[in-house]
Design an enzyme around this catalytic site. Structure first.
Site, PDB file in Angstrom:
ATOM      1  N   HIS A 169      38.257  -5.136 -79.921  1.00 32.55           N
ATOM      2  CA  HIS A 169      39.681  -4.853 -80.106  1.00 32.55           C
ATOM      3  C   HIS A 169      40.106  -4.924 -81.575  1.00 32.55           C
ATOM      4  CE1 HIS A 169      43.433  -3.796 -78.476  1.00 32.55           C
ATOM      5  NE2 HIS A 169      43.374  -4.504 -77.361  1.00 32.55           N
ATOM      6  N   ASP A 195      41.456   0.424 -80.050  1.00 29.81           N
ATOM      7  CA  ASP A 195      42.576   0.124 -79.162  1.00 29.81           C
ATOM      8  C   ASP A 195      42.327   0.748 -77.792  1.00 29.81           C
ATOM      9  OD1 ASP A 195      43.960  -1.267 -81.154  1.00 29.81           O
ATOM     10  OD2 ASP A 195      44.798   0.602 -81.955  1.00 29.81           O
TER      11      ASP A 195
END
Length: 348
Positions: A321, A325
């Site tokens: 992350h 995304d």
């Protein structure tokens, strides 16, 4: 007994004592027989079913002292091999009678359950030294799992067209294409359109790789090796398949060179051949993503408004992350899905 002075009466006393004992035993037997007759009458009147209560543990009726029992009871107990200390007397003062011996039921201690055949009866273990390869795998996967914040995206693929295309390609002599080869090719083409997935986290910068090097996880005896297919996006399915076969054999034979397992920008881990339908994989550093590929299973699907049997394969994308995304990962999977469900697009 009255006798003259000087007369020997010991013989008379002995005969008198012996004559009294049988009389006492006869009297006792008569007492025992009377209740027995009453019991027979009672049973005849009420033939009710009796449920046996669980046998209680025996109670010793003396503590090292003299056991009170009639001579007949003692003789009968000796013949039956019964220990009188375990019989509770019902006679006067707790005296054991013949009836008590006749009605005595030996106590059977509950048997211990037998140990299962082949089951271990004691704790044991074996300590195996950790190989250098396993130490490296543990260190790298630990760093990845506890440093990179993982999230996961799963998608289902309709593999009907892929199955038909593979069958058509393998019908030609000398051609052997696997579903894993098709996955590697589809991933490499999708990475071209989504360079954010083909990236690495380097702390102060995010490196966007312009080349596509696909790592292929291979299980070996001591763990896991990841040989790399370099510039996979520019290679055909047959060439990819041949390279995977050669590198996988080298990995199993421990002949893989460092240059052959370094430089990956994306990794594919396939457990479908082991019957696994779906799983999640740990990102192989320095990649930002890894694709976990499950097996093909037949499931009911809706096509043209009708429920028909379909061939479904599930894949799960693990993402770092810090670099990728959710929307970016989802877009990559949609492009990958298009290539897998329409294999002819990989040949254009």
């Amino acid at each position: 007994i009255i006798g003259e002075k000087g007369e020997d009466i010991q013989s008379l006393i002995g005969s008198s004592a012996t004559s009294e004992a049988p009389a006492e035993e006869k009297k006792e037997e008569k007492k025992d027989e009377a209740p027995a007759k009453e019991e027979v009458k009672a049973e005849a009147k009420a033939p009710e079913k009796k449920t046996e209560a669980p046998k209680a543990a025996p109670v010793v009726n003396n503590s090292g002292g003299r056991i009170l029992a009639s001579p007949l009871a003692k003789k009968l107990a000796e013949e039956k091999g019964v220990d009188l200390s375990f019989i509770t007397g019902t006679g006067e003062g707790g005296r054991i009678t013949k009836r008590d011996v006749d009605h005595y039921v030996p106590y059977d201690a509950p048997a211990r359950p037998a140990a299962a055949s082949g089951a271990a009866t004691s704790e044991s273990y074996t300590d195996e030294p950790v190989s250098q390869m396993r130490k490296t795998i543990a260190r790298r996967l630990g760093e990845s799992k506890f440093t990179a914040p993982h999230f996961y995206l799963t998608i289902s693929l309709d593999m009907d067209n892929a199955i038909a295309a593979r069958k058509a390609m393998n019908s030609h002599e000398g051609v052997k294409v696997s579903f894993n080869d098709m996955v590697i090719k589809a991933v490499s083409l999708a990475l071209r359109k989504h360079p954010a997935i083909n990236s690495s986290w380097l702390g102060d910068v995010i490196r966007r790789n312009n080349h596509v090097h696909i790592g292929v996880a291979v299980a070996v005896d001591e763990g896991l090796l990841v040989p790399v297919i370099r510039f996979a996006d520019s290679k055909g399915l047959s060439q990819i398949g041949e390279e995977v076969k050669v590198l996988a054999q080298k990995a199993k034979d421990k002949k893989l060179q460092p240059a052959e397992w370094e430089g990956n920008t994306f990794t594919v881990s396939n457990l479908g051949m082991f019957g696994i339908e779906q799983f999640t994989a740990i990102i192989n550093s320095p990649d930002s993503c890894i694709l976990a590929v499950g097996g093909i299973s037949q499931e009911p699907v809706v096509k043209n408004g009708q429920v028909v049997p379909g061939n479904i394969m599930k894949v799960t994308l693990s993402c770092d992350h810090r670099v990728v995304d959710g929307a970016t990962g989802a877009a990559f999977l949609q492009t990958f899905k298009q290539y897998m469900e329409n294999p002819v697009m990989m040949l254009v």
